[in-house]
Write an enzyme that holds these catalytic residues in place. Structure first.
Site, PDB file in Angstrom:
ATOM      1  N   ALA A 143       2.982  -0.569   6.634  1.00  0.00           N
ATOM      2  CA  ALA A 143       3.369   0.343   7.723  1.00  0.00           C
ATOM      3  C   ALA A 143       2.090   0.948   8.309  1.00  0.00           C
ATOM      4  O   ALA A 143       1.947   2.165   8.447  1.00  0.00           O
ATOM      5  CB  ALA A 143       4.329   1.423   7.239  1.00  0.00           C
ATOM      6  N   SER A 171       2.691   7.092   8.105  1.00  0.00           N
ATOM      7  CA  SER A 171       3.789   6.124   8.296  1.00  0.00           C
ATOM      8  C   SER A 171       5.114   6.854   8.451  1.00  0.00           C
ATOM      9  O   SER A 171       6.050   6.333   9.044  1.00  0.00           O
ATOM     10  CB  SER A 171       3.879   5.193   7.090  1.00  0.00           C
ATOM     11  OG  SER A 171       2.617   4.729   6.746  1.00  0.00           O
ATOM     12  N   GLY A 187      -4.711   5.476  11.116  1.00  0.00           N
ATOM     13  CA  GLY A 187      -5.325   6.140   9.958  1.00  0.00           C
ATOM     14  C   GLY A 187      -5.845   5.100   8.972  1.00  0.00           C
ATOM     15  O   GLY A 187      -6.974   5.190   8.483  1.00  0.00           O
ATOM     16  N   HIS A 188      -4.997   4.093   8.660  1.00  0.00           N
ATOM     17  CA  HIS A 188      -5.446   3.021   7.751  1.00  0.00           C
ATOM     18  C   HIS A 188      -6.622   2.265   8.364  1.00  0.00           C
ATOM     19  O   HIS A 188      -7.587   1.931   7.689  1.00  0.00           O
ATOM     20  CB  HIS A 188      -4.310   2.020   7.505  1.00  0.00           C
ATOM     21  CG  HIS A 188      -3.109   2.591   6.828  1.00  0.00           C
ATOM     22  ND1 HIS A 188      -1.939   2.854   7.493  1.00  0.00           N
ATOM     23  CD2 HIS A 188      -2.914   2.951   5.541  1.00  0.00           C
ATOM     24  CE1 HIS A 188      -1.054   3.333   6.642  1.00  0.00           C
ATOM     25  NE2 HIS A 188      -1.610   3.418   5.454  1.00  0.00           N
ATOM     26  N   GLY A 224      -7.988   7.847   2.267  1.00  0.00           N
ATOM     27  CA  GLY A 224      -7.854   8.838   3.336  1.00  0.00           C
ATOM     28  C   GLY A 224      -7.652  10.238   2.779  1.00  0.00           C
ATOM     29  O   GLY A 224      -6.869  10.446   1.842  1.00  0.00           O
TER      30      GLY A 224
END
Ligand code: PAF
Length: 283
Positions: free
Chosen positions: A30, A185, A34-35, A146
């Protein structure tokens, strides 16, 4: 980009790239910006990148949360390919949890029973189990996590210190929407109105950090504000890292200036429209 599903395929990454250092980013799919910001950080640091996508059943203490977790593998792979990721690992449950392996023991101290540890019993046990296995399979030189999941970062830092002393762990600052809402997500489960309201979390965190002399009062006001906007607030607190010791009113009064030491954080968890959101500001 090469996609592996078997752990036995992973050593080939090292064998075929003996002169490159490997960065690893663990995800549950998902994927969002950010990822991708974790991947970008690893690429900027010059590493070959390995990303895992595995929805870890062991870290969900609520089976409906596990069921509701978005599954978007095709889209995730397309995003990673476009981002120039080198390798992706998408193991099955059987691959991650063969019946023959025993649980790893990590002393998390109070991290296991505070804040996320208290709100989601067993969650960090599950995170540690999967991350330990992933690190062993991938054998990375550097790992990126993160800071949005601050307590998870602190937990993994303990895992690294206790089991992977040669591994470097890098925290990447939280990627935010223009509104300030931390990317997650879970945001995709909010209505348009919910997304607008959720931006208040960052405003509250910022207000608390901006008023160090009044932190106790500001925490109470902001908690009330968020509640009146429809949030079911689980916590809004100021803590000291690395074990998230909550600062009491007296300690808060002593915190008369923003230290910029990054030894403290204001942490939030709460639900909006039935979606549980977390965020924090380290200062
Ligand atoms: O942060 C996550 O997505 C997960 O907790 C992690 C680190 C991939 C372990 O399953």
């Amino acid at each position: 980009m090469k996609v592996f599903t078997l752990a036995t395929e992973l050593p080939s990454i090292h064998i075929k790239n003996p002169n490159r250092k490997i960065a690893f980013i663990a995800t549950m799919g998902a994927l969002h910006e950010g990822h991708l910001s974790l991947v970008e950080a690893a690429q900027q640091d010059g590493y070959l990148t390995v990303v895992s996508i595995f929805i870890n059943p062991l870290q969900f203490n609520n089976s409906s949360d596990l069921e509701k977790y978005p599954r978007t593998l095709a889209l995730d792979l397309a995003l990673l390919e476009a981002q120039g990721v080198d390798f992706v690992f998408t193991p099955t449950n059987e691959e991650m949890y063969p019946s023959t392996t025993a649980d790893v023991v990590v002393d998390l101290g109070p991290l296991d029973s505070r804040f996320e540890g208290a709100c989601r019993p067993g969650h960090f046990h599950g995170v540690v189990q999967v991350v330990y296995r992933l690190f062993n399979y991938v054998q990375p030189h550097v790992v990126y996590f993160g800071e949005k999941d601050l307590q998870q970062c602190l937990v993994i830092e303990q895992l690294v210190v206790q089991h992977f002393p040669d591994l470097q762990m890098r925290r990447v600052v939280t990627k935010r929407e223009a509104s300030g809402l931390a990317m997650s997500s879970r945001n995709m489960r909010l209505s348009d109105k919910g997304l607008e309201t959720a931006a208040a979390i960052y405003k509250s965190l910022t207000a608390v950090v901006a008023n160090p002399t009044q932190m106790g009062v500001t925490l109470a006001i902001e908690k009330q504000n968020l509640t009146s906007m429809g949030f079911d607030v689980e916590y809004l607190s100021c803590v000291m890292l690395p074990f998230m010791d909550e600062l009491d009113n007296q300690q808060l009064q002593l915190l008369t200036q923003v230290t910029k030491s990054r030894q403290y954080a204001v942490v939030f968890a709460g639900s909006l429209e039935g979606v549980r959101l977390i965020d924090n500001l380290v200062f």
